[in-house]
Design an enzyme around this catalytic site. Structure first.
Site, PDB file in Angstrom:
ATOM      1  CG  ASP A 114      51.180  54.475  40.172  1.00  0.00           C
ATOM      2  OD1 ASP A 114      50.574  53.474  40.600  1.00  0.00           O
ATOM      3  OD2 ASP A 114      51.991  54.403  39.233  1.00  0.00           O
TER       4      ASP A 114
HETATM    5  C1  NOJ Z   1      51.736  50.798  39.957  1.00  0.00           C
HETATM    6  C2  NOJ Z   1      51.735  51.117  38.490  1.00  0.00           C
HETATM    7  O1  NOJ Z   1      52.623  52.171  38.226  1.00  0.00           O
HETATM    8  C3  NOJ Z   1      50.352  51.459  37.967  1.00  0.00           C
HETATM    9  O2  NOJ Z   1      50.433  51.599  36.577  1.00  0.00           O
HETATM   10  C4  NOJ Z   1      49.365  50.400  38.359  1.00  0.00           C
HETATM   11  O3  NOJ Z   1      48.106  50.677  37.810  1.00  0.00           O
HETATM   12  C5  NOJ Z   1      49.309  50.337  39.873  1.00  0.00           C
HETATM   13  N1  NOJ Z   1      50.629  49.985  40.384  1.00  0.00           N
HETATM   14  C6  NOJ Z   1      48.287  49.333  40.379  1.00  0.00           C
HETATM   15  O4  NOJ Z   1      48.710  48.055  40.130  1.00  0.00           O
END
Ligand code: NOJ
Length: 762
Positions: free
Chosen positions: A262
């Site tokens: 993530d």
């Molecule tokens: C953080 C989030 O937890 C995730 O779900 C998301 O895809 C990414 N940022 C990218 O925006």
């Protein structure tokens, strides 16, 4: 040579030509923050030097082409970039939020919806969606409950697989489709207190029986990517959890795609107090099995303006040189990414046809599907005196009241970035269009759109997020409140639209209460006091406390954040052009104090008092999992099992009759629940094992067939530390809700003919 073998060979040839820096770059993904020129320029330079293999957050086709040209024409090896994006519930055409889509209990619909999202995304040059979010969510305080399919592993698995099929089509490389990236592996939804990013502690029982199944289903459906979780189960953050990503995801589930972290969560390994520094973080993440680092491209130093910088994976060349990481592990990760780029055809056609993009986005047939999806997602919780559907001959004047009734952003919900706000149909517009010339529709917001309130240490955030209510400054609260009440008094029916603003749910949007925010309850009470019947329409991404609403409204329809055509869809449901058929994908609590509340809980000590585990409140939900009314009566009868006893590996055939006892066509979701009476672990009081959404014509009786195979009875036993099948007695219920009473039972015998399997005998 098969295409796959050719691709592998091409990837290996390229790999052999890469420097360590280029390899580390190939598995580094950067946010591209166009609005922040220093970061954007920094990222472009990284692309030019072959130190970035993937970018995220660009949805303008001219921009994707421009950046792709830098990679292809200006970097040493000309390896094209892979573009990722949060395509959560549509790109230009916005569909209901995923929790709403799950409430349709209609995997085919959900597959079609994500197929359209994929087509729009691919048209602008996006290759990969960070979706579906398949985290089970059992605490509605957690803002991200809106992004998933709710509390149940079986429903969650069906929705996960449907979305993967929708995004990917017949597999990676299917034209007009994109790679799916189910997330967040694993257990993010179990954050303590529902506080986003907080600690997670999962028992092996929950991990295996509840949180893992949707990922298993997504992997089985062929997902090309998996994203790890920010949080870790029991002290090991997701990006570096070798047991979970290598042993379980790759080893047990057989996942063959690539695994991405993530955003910034490899650098975060240090923040978590897990890694010593970037080098340690990168080393441990890649050794654990992570293939790509997603990174903001910014370093935040205390008290300083964020400055562009590299992520932790930039230290991988050093890690190799120091012997901390085996180069073969790095090559394996790079090969996976290159292979994907070959399979997507990016080496042959790295660019996107900018003209075609304009012709694909927001097409009428896409918007029509958005309307259908919103209609099918709506859940009718209450309908006293059959106030719904609205009868045009009796209802001549409708008061549409409430701040969200004309709020386009709340109609779309969170996780919409490339939408067309202007073209969003609000509830007010939908009611005006559907009502017809003989019915007047008048509007009064009553109170301003509720805004997020930040606790004082974060007051500055308010400026950052901005005021979500465009009318707030001009809004004369007292005058508007009175006008709304007067309108209610002089109308035949009130359609009261309440709920949450778009930014009240989603990431970093947890709440400590489930109250209707702002002055909405006050408005509800005053409107109801006029004695004009009230139809409450809820726009939200989580269950809200409806105890007061229930006493004062004739009907309650949950519309979620219904998307681009949401207002039209809801109006059509209210007027009965289409009957509601959605069902709750979670147990709707009475109050926040009951949270978490799960229908598939374990029976324990003194079950006869389980209704009253609190002294001041029942422990049952306000509305059970699977609940949802329609405009007619549905009856279930003649539940038959093909055998009263089966062997451990055998499949049970089940049939039931479902009848529409009303004079109009309706839709119903027939649900099958199972319970194992005893075994090597205690099993939930009931668990969803199958469902079918069916259309029933007026008076129609339909025989539905279900099959319950051995896999449906298999579960993880913590006592055995493996998955087991028990010989036992089982209960089956079929009906339109998780509390269905139509019941049958059967026994499962092992080869000895005993009801107890050998390991289970005293
Ligand atoms: C953080 C989030 O937890 C995730 O779900 C998301 O895809 C990414 N940022 C990218 O925006």
């Amino acid at each position: 040579m098969s295409t796959n073998e050719t691709h592998l060979q091409q990837a290996d040839t390229l790999l052999a030509a890469m420097t360590l820096e280029e390899k580390a770059g190939q598995i580094s993904q950067y946010f591209y923050l166009a609005g922040m020129s220093a970061q954007a320029e920094f990222v472009e330079a990284e692309v030019r030097s072959g130190r970035a293999g993937s970018l995220l957050f660009i949805s303008d086709p001219a921009e994707t082409n421009r950046l792709q040209r830098i990679a292809v024409e200006e970097s040493r090896l000309g390896i094209p970039l892979l573009f990722g994006f949060d395509v959560i519930h549509g790109l230009r055409t916005i569909f209901p939020v995923p929790l709403g889509l799950a409430a349709s209990w209609d995997p085919e619909l959900v597959e079609r919806v994500q197929g359209i999202a994929a087509r729009e995304a691919r048209a602008v040059g996006i290759h990969w969606a960070f979706a579906p979010m398949v985290d089970i969510a059992r605490d509605p305080r957690w803002g991200r409950i809106v992004e998933g399919a709710g509390e149940d592993p079986y429903l969650g698995s069906q929705m996960a697989a449907a979305q993967v099929r929708g995004f990917q089509g017949d597999g990676i490389g299917t034209p007009d489709h994109i790679v799916a990236g189910p997330k967040h592996f694993l257990g993010y939804g179990a954050a303590l207190g529902g506080r986003d990013y907080d600690e997670v502690n999962l028992s092996e029982n929950e991990l295996r029986n509840v949180y893992l199944p949707p990922f298993a289903a997504a992997v089985k459906a062929g997902a090309g990517n998996i994203m790890t979780s920010y949080v870790g189960t029991g002290g090991v953050p997701g990006a570096a959890d070798r047991r979970l990503i290598t042993d379980v995801l790759r080893g047990e589930l057989g996942f063959e795609g690539f695994i991405v972290s993530d955003a910034s969560s490899v650098v975060d390994l240090t923040t978590h107090g897990f890694a010593k520094d970037d080098l340690d973080a990168a080393t441990r993440a890649i050794r654990a099995g992570l293939d790509m680092e997603m990174w903001f491209g910014l370093r935040f130093q205390e008290g300083m303006i964020p400055t562009p910088g590299v992520g932790a994976f930039a230290t991988l060349p050093d890690a190799i040189r120091q012997g901390l990481v085996d180069e073969q592990r790095l090559d394996e990760a790079v090969r996976r990414v290159l292979l994907l780029k070959f399979r997507l055809g990016l080496f042959e056609q790295p660019y996107v046809d900018e003209g075609r993009a304009a012709k694909t986005l927001g097409l009428p047939e896409h918007r029509e599907m958005a309307r259908i999806a919103a209609e099918r997602s709506a859940v009718l919780l209450r309908n006293i005196g059959s106030v719904l559907p609205l009868d045009r001959s009796a209802v001549r004047s409708i008061a549409v009241i409430g701040p969200l009734a004309d709020d386009k952003q709340a109609t779309l919900g969170p996780w919409a970035f490339a939408h067309d706000l202007e073209a969003t149909v609000t509830l007010l517009e939908g009611m005006q269009r559907v009502a017809g010339s003989g019915v007047t529709v008048a509007y009064a917001p009553g109170v301003p759109v509720p805004t997020r309130v930040f606790p004082s240490p974060f007051a500055a955030m308010e400026q950052f997020v901005g005021d979500t209510s465009p009318q707030a400054a001009l809004f004369d609260e007292e005058a508007e409140f009175s006008r709304a009440i007067e309108l209610a008094r002089t109308s035949d029916v009130v359609v009261l639209v309440l709920g949450e603003a778009a930014d009240m749910n989603g990431e970093a949007a947890s709440r400590s209460t489930l109250d209707l925010p702002g002055r909405q309850v006050e408005l509800l009470e005053a409107v109801a006091a006029t004695d004009t019947p009230v139809v409450l329409v809820l726009l939200s991404g989580r269950p809200l406390d409806l105890r007061r609403a229930i006493e004062r409204t004739a009907a309650i329809l949950v519309a979620w954040h219904p998307g681009s055509e949401g207002g039209l869809a809801v109006a059509r449901v209210l007027f009965g052009e289409v009957a509601p058929g959605g069902k709750l994908p979670f147990s709707w609590p009475r109050s926040v104090g009951q949270v978490p509340l799960i229908y598939s809980h374990l029976r324990s000590h003194q079950p006869q008092t389980s209704m009253m585990r609190y002294w001041e409140e029942e422990s049952t939900p306000l509305y059970p999992f699977g609940f949802g009314l329609t405009y007619g009566e549905v009856a279930y009868t003649n539940l038959c099992l093909h055998a009263s006893a089966i062997g451990l590996d055998e499949t049970l055939e089940i049939q039931v009759e479902v009848q529409n006892r009303s004079s109009r066509a309706i839709e119903e979701v027939a649900q099958l629940y199972l319970h194992q009476r005893y075994g090597r672990a205690a099993r939930p009081v009931r668990e969803l094992k199958a469902f079918q959404r069916v259309v029933l014509e007026s008076g129609e009786t339909r025989t539905l067939h279900f099959q319950l195979d051995a896999a449906a009875r298999r579960y993880w036993s913590s006592a055995q530390n493996t998955s087991v099948l028990d010989a036992s007695i089982f209960d089956v219920w079929v009906g339109g809700v998780s509390t269905a009473s139509l019941h049958a039972e059967f026994t499962v015998q092992d080869s000895t003919g005993s009801f107890l399997s050998p390991t289970n005998k005293p």
